[in-house]
Design a protein around this motif. Structure first.
Motif, PDB file in Angstrom:
ATOM      1  N   CYS A  11       0.775  -1.100  -0.146  1.00  0.00           N
ATOM      2  CA  CYS A  11       0.008   0.054  -0.043  1.00  0.00           C
ATOM      3  C   CYS A  11       0.758   1.068  -0.004  1.00  0.00           C
ATOM      4  O   CYS A  11       1.822   1.178   0.677  1.00  0.00           O
ATOM      5  CB  CYS A  11      -0.886  -0.098   1.405  1.00  0.00           C
ATOM      6  SG  CYS A  11      -1.719   1.428   1.306  1.00  0.00           S
ATOM      7  N   GLY A  13      -0.979   4.232   0.230  1.00  0.00           N
ATOM      8  CA  GLY A  13      -1.736   5.254   0.718  1.00  0.00           C
ATOM      9  C   GLY A  13      -1.178   6.238   1.673  1.00  0.00           C
ATOM     10  O   GLY A  13      -0.258   5.755   2.137  1.00  0.00           O
ATOM     11  N   GLY A  14      -2.002   7.142   1.873  1.00  0.00           N
ATOM     12  CA  GLY A  14      -1.203   8.269   3.105  1.00  0.00           C
ATOM     13  C   GLY A  14      -0.744   7.738   4.458  1.00  0.00           C
ATOM     14  O   GLY A  14       0.269   7.978   4.698  1.00  0.00           O
ATOM     15  N   ASP A  15      -1.666   6.759   4.909  1.00  0.00           N
ATOM     16  CA  ASP A  15      -1.438   6.332   6.250  1.00  0.00           C
ATOM     17  C   ASP A  15      -0.214   5.365   6.236  1.00  0.00           C
ATOM     18  O   ASP A  15       0.753   5.339   7.163  1.00  0.00           O
ATOM     19  CB  ASP A  15      -2.519   5.600   6.901  1.00  0.00           C
ATOM     20  CG  ASP A  15      -3.697   6.742   7.336  1.00  0.00           C
ATOM     21  OD1 ASP A  15      -3.292   7.980   7.766  1.00  0.00           O
ATOM     22  OD2 ASP A  15      -4.834   6.289   7.303  1.00  0.00           O
ATOM     23  N   CYS A  16      -0.259   4.487   5.378  1.00  0.00           N
ATOM     24  CA  CYS A  16       0.934   3.605   4.918  1.00  0.00           C
ATOM     25  C   CYS A  16       2.070   4.004   4.654  1.00  0.00           C
ATOM     26  O   CYS A  16       3.077   3.835   5.149  1.00  0.00           O
ATOM     27  CB  CYS A  16       0.277   2.585   4.172  1.00  0.00           C
ATOM     28  SG  CYS A  16      -0.966   1.306   4.671  1.00  0.00           S
ATOM     29  N   CYS A  48      -4.535   2.172  -1.903  1.00  0.00           N
ATOM     30  CA  CYS A  48      -5.176   2.229  -0.549  1.00  0.00           C
ATOM     31  C   CYS A  48      -6.285   0.900  -0.414  1.00  0.00           C
ATOM     32  O   CYS A  48      -7.057   0.765  -1.417  1.00  0.00           O
ATOM     33  CB  CYS A  48      -6.013   3.342  -0.263  1.00  0.00           C
ATOM     34  SG  CYS A  48      -6.464   3.291   1.456  1.00  0.00           S
ATOM     35  N   PHE A  49      -6.007   0.051   0.504  1.00  0.00           N
ATOM     36  CA  PHE A  49      -6.955  -0.947   0.620  1.00  0.00           C
ATOM     37  C   PHE A  49      -8.160  -0.594   1.695  1.00  0.00           C
ATOM     38  O   PHE A  49      -9.067  -1.450   1.422  1.00  0.00           O
ATOM     39  CB  PHE A  49      -6.020  -2.248   1.191  1.00  0.00           C
ATOM     40  CG  PHE A  49      -5.125  -2.706   0.428  1.00  0.00           C
ATOM     41  CD1 PHE A  49      -5.675  -3.575  -0.636  1.00  0.00           C
ATOM     42  CD2 PHE A  49      -3.790  -2.705   0.632  1.00  0.00           C
ATOM     43  CE1 PHE A  49      -4.495  -4.061  -1.608  1.00  0.00           C
ATOM     44  CE2 PHE A  49      -2.819  -3.033  -0.357  1.00  0.00           C
ATOM     45  CZ  PHE A  49      -3.137  -3.795  -1.313  1.00  0.00           C
ATOM     46  N   GLY A  50      -8.057   0.472   2.403  1.00  0.00           N
ATOM     47  CA  GLY A  50      -9.332   0.753   3.181  1.00  0.00           C
ATOM     48  C   GLY A  50      -8.859   0.320   4.415  1.00  0.00           C
ATOM     49  O   GLY A  50      -9.928   0.381   5.518  1.00  0.00           O
ATOM     50  N   GLY A  51      -7.806  -0.457   4.840  1.00  0.00           N
ATOM     51  CA  GLY A  51      -7.412  -0.868   6.215  1.00  0.00           C
ATOM     52  C   GLY A  51      -6.339  -0.066   6.880  1.00  0.00           C
ATOM     53  O   GLY A  51      -5.265  -0.499   7.297  1.00  0.00           O
ATOM     54  N   CYS A  52      -6.505   1.086   6.449  1.00  0.00           N
ATOM     55  CA  CYS A  52      -5.281   2.263   6.613  1.00  0.00           C
ATOM     56  C   CYS A  52      -4.897   2.249   8.540  1.00  0.00           C
ATOM     57  O   CYS A  52      -3.453   2.502   8.609  1.00  0.00           O
ATOM     58  CB  CYS A  52      -5.793   3.934   6.443  1.00  0.00           C
ATOM     59  SG  CYS A  52      -6.753   3.641   4.962  1.00  0.00           S
ATOM     60  N   ASN A  57       0.050  -2.518   5.008  1.00  0.00           N
ATOM     61  CA  ASN A  57      -0.711  -3.489   4.570  1.00  0.00           C
ATOM     62  C   ASN A  57      -0.058  -4.065   3.062  1.00  0.00           C
ATOM     63  O   ASN A  57       0.363  -3.267   2.368  1.00  0.00           O
ATOM     64  CB  ASN A  57      -2.014  -3.203   4.294  1.00  0.00           C
ATOM     65  CG  ASN A  57      -2.774  -2.856   5.421  1.00  0.00           C
ATOM     66  OD1 ASN A  57      -3.005  -3.801   6.156  1.00  0.00           O
ATOM     67  ND2 ASN A  57      -3.457  -1.707   5.570  1.00  0.00           N
TER      68      ASN A  57
HETATM   69  S1  FES Z   1      -3.409   3.873   3.507  1.00  0.00           S
HETATM   70 FE1  FES Z   1      -2.696   1.851   3.474  1.00  0.00          FE
HETATM   71  S2  FES Z   1      -4.680   0.810   3.569  1.00  0.00           S
HETATM   72 FE2  FES Z   1      -5.072   2.826   3.274  1.00  0.00          FE
END
Ligand code: FES
Length: 112
Positions: A11, A13-16, A48-52, A57
């Motif tokens: 992932c 995405g922002g959080d990951c 992003c998988f939605g499991g931020c 992930n």
């Molecule tokens: S940022 Fe990684 S699952 Fe959303």
């Protein structure tokens, strides 16, 4: 997907990313280049998988293994799964909510 190939999604995405997923992707790429010279595992980024909240992930497909809370220290075991005897790292599985995991398989099944 080529026959016999496995896709490994990290992932981005922002959080990951905040937890270091880009660095983890780079590290995994280096390890796979050394331990999987035939390229049986294809490394990809995923938006992003939605499991931020349980990132970083890493998803292995078509095996349907969803790893969460992955840290660089976990990579040798993950690479052993990908390149060795094929046994998944149990303690990193089943952390993400089940509905998120189901949506992920549905999307990957359809090619997203
Ligand atoms: S940022 Fe990684 S699952 Fe959303």
């Amino acid at each position: 997907m080529e026959q016999g190939k496995r896709l490994v999604y990290v992932c981005e995405g922002g959080d990951c990313s905040e937890k270091g997923s880009m660095e983890l992707h780079g590290e995994l790429k280096t390890m796979l280049a050394q331990q999987d010279p035939e390229g049986r595992n294809k490394l990809r980024r995923y938006p992003c998988f939605g499991g931020c909240e349980v990132g970083i992930n890493v998803v292995v497909f078509p095996d349907r293994v969803f790893y969460s809370k992955v840290k660089k220290a976990d990579l040798p075991e993950i690479v052993a799964h990908l390149c060795g005897d094929g046994a998944p790292v149990e303690r990193l599985k089943g952390i993400v909510p089940k509905d998120v995991e189901q949506i992920t398989w549905s999307l990957l099944d359809t090619g997203f």
